[in-house]
Design a protein around this motif. Structure first.
Motif, PDB file in Angstrom:
ATOM      1  N   VAL A  58      -1.042   1.435   4.694  1.00 59.27           N
ATOM      2  CA  VAL A  58      -0.128   2.508   4.303  1.00 59.27           C
ATOM      3  C   VAL A  58      -0.082   3.554   5.414  1.00 59.27           C
ATOM      4  N   THR A  59       1.022   4.288   5.452  1.00 55.36           N
ATOM      5  CA  THR A  59       1.115   5.397   6.402  1.00 55.36           C
ATOM      6  C   THR A  59       0.404   6.609   5.809  1.00 55.36           C
ATOM      7  N   ALA A  60       0.201   7.616   6.610  1.00 54.38           N
ATOM      8  CA  ALA A  60      -0.509   8.826   6.161  1.00 54.38           C
ATOM      9  C   ALA A  60       0.179   9.476   4.966  1.00 54.38           C
ATOM     10  N   ASP A  61       1.520   9.331   4.865  1.00 62.40           N
ATOM     11  CA  ASP A  61       2.234   9.926   3.728  1.00 62.40           C
ATOM     12  C   ASP A  61       2.275   9.000   2.506  1.00 62.40           C
ATOM     13  N   GLY A  62       1.566   7.847   2.590  1.00 65.47           N
ATOM     14  CA  GLY A  62       1.457   6.949   1.452  1.00 65.47           C
ATOM     15  C   GLY A  62       2.491   5.833   1.401  1.00 65.47           C
ATOM     16  N   THR A  63       3.369   5.748   2.399  1.00 59.30           N
ATOM     17  CA  THR A  63       4.377   4.690   2.418  1.00 59.30           C
ATOM     18  C   THR A  63       3.708   3.336   2.634  1.00 59.30           C
ATOM     19  N   GLU A  64       4.031   2.383   1.746  1.00 55.60           N
ATOM     20  CA  GLU A  64       3.453   1.045   1.844  1.00 55.60           C
ATOM     21  C   GLU A  64       4.052   0.312   3.036  1.00 55.60           C
ATOM     22  N   SER A 107      -7.681   3.635  17.466  1.00 53.24           N
ATOM     23  CA  SER A 107      -7.871   4.844  16.656  1.00 53.24           C
ATOM     24  C   SER A 107      -6.643   5.752  16.636  1.00 53.24           C
ATOM     25  N   GLU A 108      -5.809   5.705  17.667  1.00 61.48           N
ATOM     26  CA  GLU A 108      -4.608   6.539  17.697  1.00 61.48           C
ATOM     27  C   GLU A 108      -3.601   6.108  16.641  1.00 61.48           C
ATOM     28  N   ILE A 109      -3.643   4.820  16.257  1.00 63.16           N
ATOM     29  CA  ILE A 109      -2.683   4.292  15.278  1.00 63.16           C
ATOM     30  C   ILE A 109      -3.348   4.069  13.925  1.00 63.16           C
ATOM     31  N   VAL A 110      -4.498   3.404  13.907  1.00 63.35           N
ATOM     32  CA  VAL A 110      -5.228   3.183  12.654  1.00 63.35           C
ATOM     33  C   VAL A 110      -6.190   4.356  12.507  1.00 63.35           C
ATOM     34  N   THR A 111      -5.787   5.324  11.707  1.00 59.37           N
ATOM     35  CA  THR A 111      -6.540   6.576  11.633  1.00 59.37           C
ATOM     36  C   THR A 111      -7.715   6.522  10.673  1.00 59.37           C
ATOM     37  N   GLU A 112      -7.668   5.585   9.693  1.00 61.72           N
ATOM     38  CA  GLU A 112      -8.760   5.519   8.726  1.00 61.72           C
ATOM     39  C   GLU A 112      -8.820   4.130   8.101  1.00 61.72           C
ATOM     40  N   ILE A 113     -10.033   3.649   7.917  1.00 60.42           N
ATOM     41  CA  ILE A 113     -10.282   2.439   7.140  1.00 60.42           C
ATOM     42  C   ILE A 113     -11.069   2.886   5.912  1.00 60.42           C
ATOM     43  N   ASP A 114     -10.487   2.701   4.746  1.00 61.28           N
ATOM     44  CA  ASP A 114     -11.119   3.104   3.494  1.00 61.28           C
ATOM     45  C   ASP A 114     -11.443   1.838   2.707  1.00 61.28           C
ATOM     46  N   LEU A 115     -12.692   1.361   2.869  1.00 60.23           N
ATOM     47  CA  LEU A 115     -13.079   0.119   2.217  1.00 60.23           C
ATOM     48  C   LEU A 115     -13.167   0.268   0.698  1.00 60.23           C
ATOM     49  N   GLU A 116     -13.532   1.453   0.218  1.00 62.97           N
ATOM     50  CA  GLU A 116     -13.603   1.665  -1.235  1.00 62.97           C
ATOM     51  C   GLU A 116     -12.233   1.538  -1.881  1.00 62.97           C
ATOM     52  N   GLU A 117     -11.235   2.114  -1.231  1.00 63.41           N
ATOM     53  CA  GLU A 117      -9.867   2.059  -1.749  1.00 63.41           C
ATOM     54  C   GLU A 117      -9.125   0.810  -1.271  1.00 63.41           C
ATOM     55  N   GLN A 118      -9.783   0.015  -0.417  1.00 58.62           N
ATOM     56  CA  GLN A 118      -9.204  -1.214   0.127  1.00 58.62           C
ATOM     57  C   GLN A 118      -7.875  -0.960   0.837  1.00 58.62           C
ATOM     58  N   ARG A 119      -7.909   0.008   1.787  1.00 57.45           N
ATOM     59  CA  ARG A 119      -6.684   0.290   2.522  1.00 57.45           C
ATOM     60  C   ARG A 119      -6.974   0.756   3.947  1.00 57.45           C
ATOM     61  N   ALA A 120      -5.996   0.525   4.796  1.00 59.06           N
ATOM     62  CA  ALA A 120      -6.013   1.006   6.167  1.00 59.06           C
ATOM     63  C   ALA A 120      -4.863   2.003   6.285  1.00 59.06           C
ATOM     64  N   ILE A 121      -5.175   3.197   6.767  1.00 54.37           N
ATOM     65  CA  ILE A 121      -4.159   4.244   6.892  1.00 54.37           C
ATOM     66  C   ILE A 121      -3.749   4.312   8.360  1.00 54.37           C
ATOM     67  N   ILE A 122      -2.438   4.274   8.582  1.00 52.59           N
ATOM     68  CA  ILE A 122      -1.947   4.265   9.958  1.00 52.59           C
ATOM     69  C   ILE A 122      -1.009   5.437  10.221  1.00 52.59           C
ATOM     70  N   ASP A 123      -0.929   5.805  11.484  1.00 51.68           N
ATOM     71  CA  ASP A 123       0.011   6.814  11.967  1.00 51.68           C
ATOM     72  C   ASP A 123       0.774   6.146  13.116  1.00 51.68           C
ATOM     73  N   PRO A 124       1.795   5.329  12.772  1.00 52.77           N
ATOM     74  CA  PRO A 124       2.458   4.530  13.798  1.00 52.77           C
ATOM     75  C   PRO A 124       3.410   5.331  14.676  1.00 52.77           C
ATOM     76  N   PRO A 125       3.482   4.986  15.949  1.00 53.43           N
ATOM     77  CA  PRO A 125       4.474   5.634  16.802  1.00 53.43           C
ATOM     78  C   PRO A 125       5.868   5.133  16.417  1.00 53.43           C
ATOM     79  N   PRO A 126       6.911   5.874  16.769  1.00 49.42           N
ATOM     80  CA  PRO A 126       8.275   5.437  16.427  1.00 49.42           C
ATOM     81  C   PRO A 126       8.538   4.026  16.960  1.00 49.42           C
ATOM     82  N   GLY A 127       9.147   3.213  16.082  1.00 46.63           N
ATOM     83  CA  GLY A 127       9.516   1.859  16.477  1.00 46.63           C
ATOM     84  C   GLY A 127       8.495   0.786  16.151  1.00 46.63           C
TER      85      GLY A 127
END
Length: 182
Positions: free
Chosen positions: A107-113, A145-165
């Protein structure tokens, strides 16, 4: 749990050594002398590592019972598989085993799947997440780390902040280009 840790390449020399394509972050642990590995195809193994050394930047292994070039060449393209305790964790805090990352929701930082991690590709320059999107298409996300900002194993998700495109829908990109051409 079983993990593919290497793929056998071509024979090296005449004494049964083979080159290997390493597919683990811990070759010193998984591919050490004495390690017993199952194989794919299963008919090739199990194989016990007799010796290992680095030569010209490549890992060379010799297996017990393989003492000549023809035997080594017969192993070419065989996958080497290690048994790993699913509870085992890497030594470093920000390191993960592939099995911990597989099937995480992305998911993105704003929660978009974005999708779900279906494969991890280990390239010389960086690792890539292969993410299956809800529509069945795939997107590759560099595991940096610039793109994958967090790995949350408890919540089973990877949070990303992708560059445009990086994850933008191709149709959206094409339509925005067409609008710019108008």
């Amino acid at each position: 749990m079983q993990l593919v840790v290497a793929r056998v390449g071509r024979a090296h020399g005449i004494k049964g050594e083979v080159t290997v394509e390493v597919r683990t972050d811990e070759p010193e642990l998984r591919l050490a002398p004495g390690a017993v590995l199952t194989t794919d195809p299963a008919s090739a193994g199990p194989l016990t590592i007799a010796t290992g050394r680095v030569h010209s930047g490549r890992l060379l292994l010799r297996f017990e019972g393989v003492t000549e070039r023809n035997g080594a060449e017969a192993l070419r393209n065989t996958l080497l598989i290690a048994d790993v305790d699913p509870e085992e964790l890497p030594e470093e805090e920000d390191e993960y085993y592939d099995h911990q990352l597989m099937d995480l929701d992305v998911v993105t930082a704003d929660g978009t799947e974005v999708g779900r991690i279906t494969e991890i590709s280990h390239l010389p320059s960086q690792d890539l997440f292969i993410v299956e999107r809800p529509d069945g298409s795939e997107v590759m996300i560099p595991f940096v780390s610039e793109i994958v900002t967090e790995i949350d194993l408890e919540e089973q998700r990877a949070i990303i902040d992708p560059p445009p495109g990086l994850i933008d829908d191709r149709a959206e990109i094409a339509s925005s280009r067409e609008e710019g051409d108008a």
